[in-house]
Write an enzyme that holds these catalytic residues in place. Structure first.
Site, mmCIF file in Angstrom:
data_model
loop_
_atom_site.group_PDB
_atom_site.id
_atom_site.type_symbol
_atom_site.label_atom_id
_atom_site.label_comp_id
_atom_site.label_asym_id
_atom_site.label_seq_id
_atom_site.Cartn_x
_atom_site.Cartn_y
_atom_site.Cartn_z
ATOM 1 C CG HIS A 153 -41.432 -8.192 23.629
ATOM 2 N ND1 HIS A 153 -41.519 -6.826 23.537
ATOM 3 C CD2 HIS A 153 -42.670 -8.617 23.977
ATOM 4 C CE1 HIS A 153 -42.750 -6.434 23.837
ATOM 5 N NE2 HIS A 153 -43.471 -7.509 24.091
ATOM 6 C CG HIS A 155 -45.300 -12.380 23.976
ATOM 7 N ND1 HIS A 155 -45.530 -12.120 25.307
ATOM 8 C CD2 HIS A 155 -45.395 -11.186 23.342
ATOM 9 C CE1 HIS A 155 -45.759 -10.819 25.469
ATOM 10 N NE2 HIS A 155 -45.676 -10.225 24.291
ATOM 11 C CG ASP A 196 -44.393 -12.156 30.301
ATOM 12 O OD1 ASP A 196 -44.377 -11.611 29.178
ATOM 13 O OD2 ASP A 196 -45.006 -11.669 31.283
ATOM 14 N N GLY A 203 -51.423 -4.497 21.103
ATOM 15 C CA GLY A 203 -51.200 -4.865 22.497
ATOM 16 C C GLY A 203 -49.770 -4.680 22.977
ATOM 17 C CD GLN A 204 -44.254 -3.032 20.653
ATOM 18 O OE1 GLN A 204 -44.702 -2.792 19.539
ATOM 19 N NE2 GLN A 204 -42.950 -3.074 20.903
HETATM 20 P P1 AMP Z 1 -46.292 -6.713 25.135
HETATM 21 O O1 AMP Z 1 -47.616 -6.378 25.784
HETATM 22 O O2 AMP Z 1 -46.394 -7.552 23.917
HETATM 23 O O3 AMP Z 1 -45.452 -5.459 24.925
HETATM 24 O O4 AMP Z 1 -45.530 -7.625 26.175
HETATM 25 C C1 AMP Z 1 -44.772 -7.136 27.221
HETATM 26 C C2 AMP Z 1 -44.559 -8.284 28.159
HETATM 27 O O5 AMP Z 1 -43.487 -7.977 29.017
HETATM 28 C C3 AMP Z 1 -45.772 -8.583 29.048
HETATM 29 O O6 AMP Z 1 -46.179 -9.931 28.831
HETATM 30 C C4 AMP Z 1 -45.240 -8.349 30.454
HETATM 31 O O7 AMP Z 1 -45.782 -9.240 31.402
HETATM 32 C C5 AMP Z 1 -43.746 -8.528 30.273
HETATM 33 N N1 AMP Z 1 -42.912 -7.831 31.231
HETATM 34 C C6 AMP Z 1 -42.966 -6.522 31.578
HETATM 35 N N2 AMP Z 1 -42.015 -6.226 32.462
HETATM 36 C C7 AMP Z 1 -41.312 -7.377 32.675
HETATM 37 C C8 AMP Z 1 -40.196 -7.720 33.500
HETATM 38 N N3 AMP Z 1 -39.592 -6.825 34.282
HETATM 39 N N4 AMP Z 1 -39.759 -9.004 33.476
HETATM 40 C C9 AMP Z 1 -40.361 -9.916 32.700
HETATM 41 N N5 AMP Z 1 -41.403 -9.647 31.887
HETATM 42 C C10 AMP Z 1 -41.884 -8.399 31.881
#
Ligand code: AMP
Ligand code: ZN
Length: 113
Positions: free
Chosen positions: A99, A101, A29, A92-93
């Site tokens: 994905h 985490h 992440d 929080g998505q």
């Molecule tokens: P969510 O808030 O559950 O949708 O999680 C999205 C996650 O994607 C967050 O933890 C971000 O930090 C991560 N994220 C967004 N863009 C990128 C990227 N380009 N590379 C790696 N992680 C990312």
């Protein structure tokens, strides 16, 4: 396709990739919330957990086995880890490509914020 995670899958934007096979991709992440913060995603674009279909059942099992393998390879299997899937905005998505985490390396609070 404007999906940022599909772009990572297609190598159109860079990521620190940990593991890849024909069905899944795992990468760090960009904004880590723990010493280990990894995202495991299906290569198939599924926008949220709610869009899962019967045909995806095996894929979900494969994602969890991939998470187990990563935890062993990176050395946090013994201490343990947390898996979080945020489904839709209120949870929080922010990226609408489903994905998982994987968070590890520090004690986790409960309940989550
Ligand atoms: P969510 O808030 O559950 O949708 O999680 C999205 C996650 O994607 C967050 O933890 C971000 O930090 C991560 N994220 C967004 N863009 C990128 C990227 N380009 N590379 C790696 N992680 C990312
Ligand atoms: Zn996508």
């Amino acid at each position: 396709m404007s999906c940022i995670f599909c772009k990572i899958i297609n190598k159109e934007i860079p990521a620190r990739i940990l593991y890849e096979d024909e069905r899944v991709l795992a990468f760090y992440d960009i904004n880590p919330q723990a010493p280990y913060h990894i995202l495991v995603i299906p290569k198939k674009h599924i926008s949220t957990l709610l869009e899962l279909e019967e045909a995806d059942k095996e894929l979900i099992g494969h994602i969890y086995l991939t998470i187990n393998q990563i935890s062993k390879d990176l050395g946090f299997a013994e201490r343990g880890y947390r898996v979080v899937v945020n489904c839709k905005e209120e949870a929080g998505q922010t990226v609408f490509h489903m994905h998982f985490h994987v968070l590890a390396g520090r004690p986790m609070d409960w309940p989550p914020g």
